[in-house]
Design a protein around this motif. Structure first.
Motif, short mmCIF file in Angstrom:
data_model
loop_
_atom_site.label_atom_id
_atom_site.label_comp_id
_atom_site.label_asym_id
_atom_site.label_seq_id
_atom_site.Cartn_x
_atom_site.Cartn_y
_atom_site.Cartn_z
N GLY A 115 7.95 6.61 -3.34
CA GLY A 115 7.08 7.08 -2.77
C GLY A 115 7.50 8.41 -2.07
O GLY A 115 6.72 9.33 -1.87
N LEU B 292 3.51 6.16 -10.47
CA LEU B 292 3.34 5.02 -9.67
C LEU B 292 3.32 3.77 -10.41
O LEU B 292 3.80 2.78 -10.21
N THR C 49 5.24 0.28 -9.56
CA THR C 49 4.25 -0.93 -9.10
C THR C 49 4.47 -2.22 -9.59
O THR C 49 4.44 -3.31 -9.08
N PHE D 255 3.02 1.89 3.98
CA PHE D 255 3.53 2.22 2.69
C PHE D 255 2.78 0.87 1.45
O PHE D 255 2.13 1.24 0.69
N THR D 256 2.68 -0.22 2.15
CA THR D 256 2.33 -1.28 1.17
C THR D 256 0.74 -1.29 0.97
O THR D 256 0.30 -1.55 -0.04
N ALA E 201 -0.92 1.66 1.32
CA ALA E 201 -1.25 2.81 0.19
C ALA E 201 -1.07 2.41 -1.06
O ALA E 201 -1.49 3.11 -1.93
N VAL E 202 0.16 1.67 -1.19
CA VAL E 202 0.49 1.60 -2.84
C VAL E 202 -0.50 0.52 -3.53
O VAL E 202 -1.10 0.86 -4.59
N ARG F 19 -4.05 2.74 -3.63
CA ARG F 19 -3.78 3.94 -3.83
C ARG F 19 -4.90 4.97 -4.52
O ARG F 19 -5.60 4.29 -5.38
N TRP G 236 -4.85 8.53 -0.23
CA TRP G 236 -3.74 7.66 0.53
C TRP G 236 -2.64 8.25 0.33
O TRP G 236 -1.62 7.57 0.80
N ASP G 237 -2.16 9.23 -0.27
CA ASP G 237 -0.84 9.85 -0.45
C ASP G 237 -0.33 10.12 0.72
O ASP G 237 0.97 10.01 0.70
N LEU H 110 1.17 6.98 1.86
CA LEU H 110 2.21 6.38 1.03
C LEU H 110 3.26 7.08 1.35
O LEU H 110 4.45 6.78 1.42
#
Length: 281
Positions: free
Chosen positions: A27, A44, A48, A94-95, A97-98, A101, A105-106, A109
């Motif tokens: 990230g 990603l 993921t 973070f969760t 956004a992943v 995504r 959303w960067d 993230l």
């Protein structure tokens, strides 16, 4: 039995740092390594498949902390409530956004990964009596290195060359952090802390050599241990306190039956995650 639970909590926490550490590292490096949208998606996609499996270690460790160490949990939450609040916010951002995504959303993230890395560094630094700024910056470097090494293993072509260059450039700052951490942790007299630091520096050298030789799996193993060993130092520093704040023996006996079921499930889930990701590659 008390010793078994201390070892179990340390094991789960080390597993979380060793595995989820590269999630946050990826990230942190997303915008640096991925210079356009297709390359960012590729970065990603490398991470993921492992993401949820890696986070299971944290869930299991928190469960052990609340169940077997209720007074320690209370002390940590009361003394470090602001750090935990920021950490939780970073983990959620973070969760989310992943999982959801898109280019928009960067910010969440990368920002979430940064908050988590700094938050864990600050928390461990406070436990060991080190400067918060040093430990926060140091964990950003450690997780970034781990993420770069992971991407060097999982990617190919130009992206691999790019992340190898990033990883090699991060080795020296990580060594500097380890040395500075030892010199500034004087408030915690832990003889083993210096030994842990020597091992970490040796592993960082192993990362550098392995990357130069194209042995990316070896480099990944070394960087995973580098991220886990600070946890070992914390448990070594606080082992007496940890035992003194445990639940009573009857509670531990009941929890042991749950652990006999849950811990193997965590290991099987982790194995299955990596197995499927390897087969899909």
């Amino acid at each position: 039995m008390e010793g078994v639970w201390v070892v179990l909590l340390a094991f789960l926490t080390c597993g979380y740092f060793a595995l989820a550490g590269f999630d946050y590292g990826v990230g942190l490096l997303l915008r640096l390594v991925g210079r356009d949208e297709p390359s960012r998606r590729e970065v990603l996609r490398a991470m993921t498949p492992f993401f949820l499996g890696n986070e299971v270690w944290l869930v299991a460790a928190v469960g052990v902390l609340f169940g077997a160490f209720p007074r320690l949990e209370g002390e940590l939450l009361s003394s470090q409530h602001s750090v935990f609040a920021v950490l939780l916010a970073g983990l959620v951002c973070f969760t989310v956004a992943v999982q959801l995504r898109s280019p928009g959303w960067d910010f969440l993230l990368v920002g979430g990964a940064l908050v988590v890395a700094v938050g864990w560094g600050v928390l461990l630094g406070r436990v060991l009596g080190g400067p918060s700024v040093l430990w926060g910056a140091g964990f950003v470097a450690l997780f970034s290195l781990h993420g770069a090494v992971f991407l060097a293993w999982r990617l190919s072509g130009e992206l691999r060359r790019r992340v190898v260059s990033v990883a090699v450039s991060l080795v020296l700052p990580c060594v500097a952090f380890v040395v500075a951490a030892v010199l500034t942790a004087g408030s915690v007299p832990v003889p083993a802390f210096g030994l842990v630091a020597v091992v970490v520096v040796g592993l960082l050298g192993g990362v550098w050599v392995a990357l130069r030789g194209g042995r990316y799996r070896v480099a990944f193993g070394c960087s995973a241990l580098v991220c886990a060993l600070p946890v070992v130092a914390v448990f070594g520093a606080r082992s007496v306190v940890t035992v003194s704040v445990m639940a009573d023996l009857s509670t531990l006996r009941v929890l042991t039956w749950a652990a006999v079921v849950v811990v193997p499930l965590v290991l099987v889930f982790q194995w299955a995650t990596w197995r499927m990701a390897r087969a899909a590659r």
